[in-house]
Design a protein around this motif. Structure first.
Motif, PDB file in Angstrom:
ATOM      1  N   ARG A 148      17.744  25.713  36.529  1.00  0.00           N
ATOM      2  CA  ARG A 148      16.837  24.200  36.619  1.00  0.00           C
ATOM      3  C   ARG A 148      15.562  24.931  37.468  1.00  0.00           C
ATOM      4  O   ARG A 148      15.562  24.955  38.586  1.00  0.00           O
ATOM      5  N   GLY A 149      14.275  24.116  36.904  1.00  0.00           N
ATOM      6  CA  GLY A 149      12.679  24.122  37.894  1.00  0.00           C
ATOM      7  C   GLY A 149      12.107  23.234  38.013  1.00  0.00           C
ATOM      8  O   GLY A 149      12.584  21.347  37.737  1.00  0.00           O
ATOM      9  N   ILE A 150      12.130  22.922  39.443  1.00  0.00           N
ATOM     10  CA  ILE A 150      11.399  21.775  39.925  1.00  0.00           C
ATOM     11  C   ILE A 150      10.125  21.640  40.816  1.00  0.00           C
ATOM     12  O   ILE A 150       9.949  22.654  41.436  1.00  0.00           O
ATOM     13  N   ASN A 151       8.847  21.131  39.622  1.00  0.00           N
ATOM     14  CA  ASN A 151       7.441  21.704  40.941  1.00  0.00           C
ATOM     15  C   ASN A 151       6.972  20.863  41.677  1.00  0.00           C
ATOM     16  O   ASN A 151       7.827  19.178  42.188  1.00  0.00           O
ATOM     17  N   TRP A 152       6.682  20.933  42.469  1.00  0.00           N
ATOM     18  CA  TRP A 152       5.552  20.933  43.392  1.00  0.00           C
ATOM     19  C   TRP A 152       4.061  21.498  43.736  1.00  0.00           C
ATOM     20  O   TRP A 152       4.116  22.373  44.095  1.00  0.00           O
ATOM     21  N   GLY A 153       3.170  21.075  42.791  1.00  0.00           N
ATOM     22  CA  GLY A 153       2.329  20.951  43.325  1.00  0.00           C
ATOM     23  C   GLY A 153       2.254  22.387  42.458  1.00  0.00           C
ATOM     24  O   GLY A 153       2.619  23.629  41.343  1.00  0.00           O
ATOM     25  N   ASP A 154       1.777  23.365  43.735  1.00  0.00           N
ATOM     26  CA  ASP A 154       2.115  25.132  42.463  1.00  0.00           C
ATOM     27  C   ASP A 154       2.463  25.699  43.092  1.00  0.00           C
ATOM     28  O   ASP A 154       3.282  27.101  42.592  1.00  0.00           O
ATOM     29  N   VAL A 155       4.197  25.138  43.935  1.00  0.00           N
ATOM     30  CA  VAL A 155       5.267  25.914  43.883  1.00  0.00           C
ATOM     31  C   VAL A 155       6.033  25.228  43.034  1.00  0.00           C
ATOM     32  O   VAL A 155       5.973  24.059  42.886  1.00  0.00           O
ATOM     33  N   THR A 156       7.276  26.067  42.641  1.00  0.00           N
ATOM     34  CA  THR A 156       8.096  25.958  41.757  1.00  0.00           C
ATOM     35  C   THR A 156       9.476  26.155  42.257  1.00  0.00           C
ATOM     36  O   THR A 156       9.518  27.188  42.904  1.00  0.00           O
ATOM     37  N   ILE A 157       9.900  25.782  42.336  1.00  0.00           N
ATOM     38  CA  ILE A 157      11.323  25.838  42.745  1.00  0.00           C
ATOM     39  C   ILE A 157      12.981  26.403  41.869  1.00  0.00           C
ATOM     40  O   ILE A 157      12.697  24.491  41.270  1.00  0.00           O
ATOM     41  N   ALA A 158      13.257  26.656  41.869  1.00  0.00           N
ATOM     42  CA  ALA A 158      14.010  26.941  40.675  1.00  0.00           C
ATOM     43  C   ALA A 158      15.801  27.042  40.898  1.00  0.00           C
ATOM     44  O   ALA A 158      15.931  28.900  41.126  1.00  0.00           O
ATOM     45  N   PRO A 159      17.034  26.460  41.092  1.00  0.00           N
ATOM     46  CA  PRO A 159      17.865  27.026  41.066  1.00  0.00           C
ATOM     47  C   PRO A 159      18.817  27.884  39.647  1.00  0.00           C
ATOM     48  O   PRO A 159      18.401  26.966  38.879  1.00  0.00           O
ATOM     49  N   SER A 160      19.838  28.044  40.444  1.00  0.00           N
ATOM     50  CA  SER A 160      20.391  28.510  38.431  1.00  0.00           C
ATOM     51  C   SER A 160      22.215  29.202  39.222  1.00  0.00           C
ATOM     52  O   SER A 160      22.272  29.583  40.111  1.00  0.00           O
ATOM     53  N   LEU A 161      23.128  29.069  37.782  1.00  0.00           N
ATOM     54  CA  LEU A 161      24.723  29.184  38.548  1.00  0.00           C
ATOM     55  C   LEU A 161      24.912  29.405  37.187  1.00  0.00           C
ATOM     56  O   LEU A 161      24.455  29.900  36.252  1.00  0.00           O
ATOM     57  N   GLY A 162      25.444  30.510  37.115  1.00  0.00           N
ATOM     58  CA  GLY A 162      25.775  31.634  35.885  1.00  0.00           C
ATOM     59  C   GLY A 162      27.138  31.779  36.287  1.00  0.00           C
ATOM     60  O   GLY A 162      28.252  32.406  37.204  1.00  0.00           O
ATOM     61  N   LEU A 163      28.163  32.610  34.944  1.00  0.00           N
ATOM     62  CA  LEU A 163      29.213  33.390  34.768  1.00  0.00           C
ATOM     63  C   LEU A 163      28.800  34.514  34.245  1.00  0.00           C
ATOM     64  O   LEU A 163      28.169  34.366  33.976  1.00  0.00           O
ATOM     65  N   VAL A 164      28.750  35.765  35.031  1.00  0.00           N
ATOM     66  CA  VAL A 164      29.168  37.369  34.346  1.00  0.00           C
ATOM     67  C   VAL A 164      30.660  38.152  33.544  1.00  0.00           C
ATOM     68  O   VAL A 164      30.986  38.184  35.196  1.00  0.00           O
ATOM     69  N   TRP A 165      31.259  37.697  32.565  1.00  0.00           N
ATOM     70  CA  TRP A 165      32.538  38.924  31.870  1.00  0.00           C
ATOM     71  C   TRP A 165      31.748  40.169  32.211  1.00  0.00           C
ATOM     72  O   TRP A 165      31.422  40.765  31.053  1.00  0.00           O
ATOM     73  N   GLN A 166      32.856  40.922  32.624  1.00  0.00           N
ATOM     74  CA  GLN A 166      33.179  42.366  32.527  1.00  0.00           C
ATOM     75  C   GLN A 166      33.937  42.803  31.953  1.00  0.00           C
ATOM     76  O   GLN A 166      34.674  42.921  32.300  1.00  0.00           O
ATOM     77  N   ASP A 167      34.109  43.875  30.664  1.00  0.00           N
ATOM     78  CA  ASP A 167      35.545  44.063  30.831  1.00  0.00           C
ATOM     79  C   ASP A 167      35.996  45.501  30.986  1.00  0.00           C
ATOM     80  O   ASP A 167      35.490  46.189  31.927  1.00  0.00           O
ATOM     81  N   GLY A 168      37.047  45.796  30.555  1.00  0.00           N
ATOM     82  CA  GLY A 168      38.225  46.451  31.775  1.00  0.00           C
ATOM     83  C   GLY A 168      37.654  47.784  31.477  1.00  0.00           C
ATOM     84  O   GLY A 168      37.467  48.625  32.646  1.00  0.00           O
ATOM     85  N   GLN A 169      37.333  48.936  30.590  1.00  0.00           N
ATOM     86  CA  GLN A 169      36.442  49.526  30.328  1.00  0.00           C
ATOM     87  C   GLN A 169      34.706  49.780  31.233  1.00  0.00           C
ATOM     88  O   GLN A 169      34.470  50.845  32.066  1.00  0.00           O
TER      89      GLN A 169
END
Length: 270
Positions: free
Chosen positions: A169-190
């Motif tokens: 999600r991005g939030i603007n304050w003039g010339d500045v943008t703050i963007a938090p993010s959340l994620g999941l990463v799955w990696q297989d056994g190999q």
């Protein structure tokens, strides 16, 4: 990308986030930082920029501490083709709010015995940097962006698979943008066994064998983007990775919470 939230110039600036995200390579090749703000696939504006980055990234292996590195960075988009940092993409199918494409991206999961400060990894076979390739998908909502990748190791290393999904999600304050993010990463056994496992011939006192175990990892990041003018863009990223039990249970892993910090700047010629 963020067409309903950002002006078009800022959209292109966000594409430069990978400037400091994936540029966190180091002598011991720390895990690259990556968020969906790294690219702007819904923006067709051609551009070219050059920048530089510096980063500090923690590694999970026993005896390995923070890694530091500075790198150049290149940003290019021409029609359906793009390069951001070390990633290359090709748009295959695009609608107003989504794009499906091909993605080729490096991965820095490698380890050598020399990474450890006091010989904790002696006897561990060397693994190397590799390249992943596969499909990427981005969906832009008025309130958020959803990004997903399904990638395979094509660099003659693990032959493993990795799948990820991230909401930002991005939030603007003039010339500045703050963007938090959340994620999941799955990696297989190999993949996990190759980069984080212990083969029978690598065992040692206190280091038993450890084989195939898939892992579901968690990520949170905060990206700040400052655009003081048409050409110059400056970025800062703080990212936290939390490794799943498939990786953290390995006897050569002693830290499952990894912090990465990166800053950088890029000059766009057009």
């Amino acid at each position: 990308m963020f067409a309903n939230t950002y002006p078009s110039a800022c959209i292109r600036n966000i594409a430069a986030s990978l400037l400091c995200l994936s540029a966190s390579l180091a002598v011991a090749a720390p895990t690259a930082i990556n968020t969906p703000l790294s690219r702007a696939p819904l923006d067709d504006t051609s551009h070219f920029g050059i920048g530089a980055t510096t980063s500090i990234t923690e590694r999970p292996f026993v005896g390995v501490d923070e890694q530091h590195e500075g790198l150049p960075y290149f940003s290019l988009r021409y029609k359906r083709f793009s390069v951001e940092g070390l990633d290359a993409g090709l748009d295959l199918f695009k609608e107003d709010n989504s794009v499906l494409g091909l993605l080729v991206t490096p991965r820095f999961y490698e380890v050598t015995a020399g990474f450890a400060d006091n010989g904790e990894l002696n006897g561990i076979d060397t693994t190397h940097r590799t390249v992943f390739a596969g499909l990427s998908y981005d969906y832009q909502h008025a309130m958020y962006q959803l990004s997903a990748n399904v990638l395979k190791d094509i660099g003659n290393e693990s032959d493993g698979l990795e799948a990820s999904v991230t909401v930002s999600r991005g939030i603007n304050w003039g010339d500045v943008t703050i963007a938090p993010s959340l994620g999941l990463v799955w990696q297989d056994g190999q993949l996990v066994e190759h980069f984080y496992g212990v083969n029978d011939d690598e065992t040692a006192p206190g280091r038993p064998a450890y084989g195939e175990h898939s892992s579901l990892n968690y990520q949170a990041a905060l990206t700040a983007i400052w655009t003081p003018g048409k050409h110059w863009h400056f970025l800062a990223v703080v990212k936290e990775d939390y490794l799943g039990e498939g990786i953290s249970d390995s006897p050569i892993i002693d830290d499952r919470s990894l912090t990465s910090i990166a800053i950088g700047g890029i000059f766009y010629f057009w």
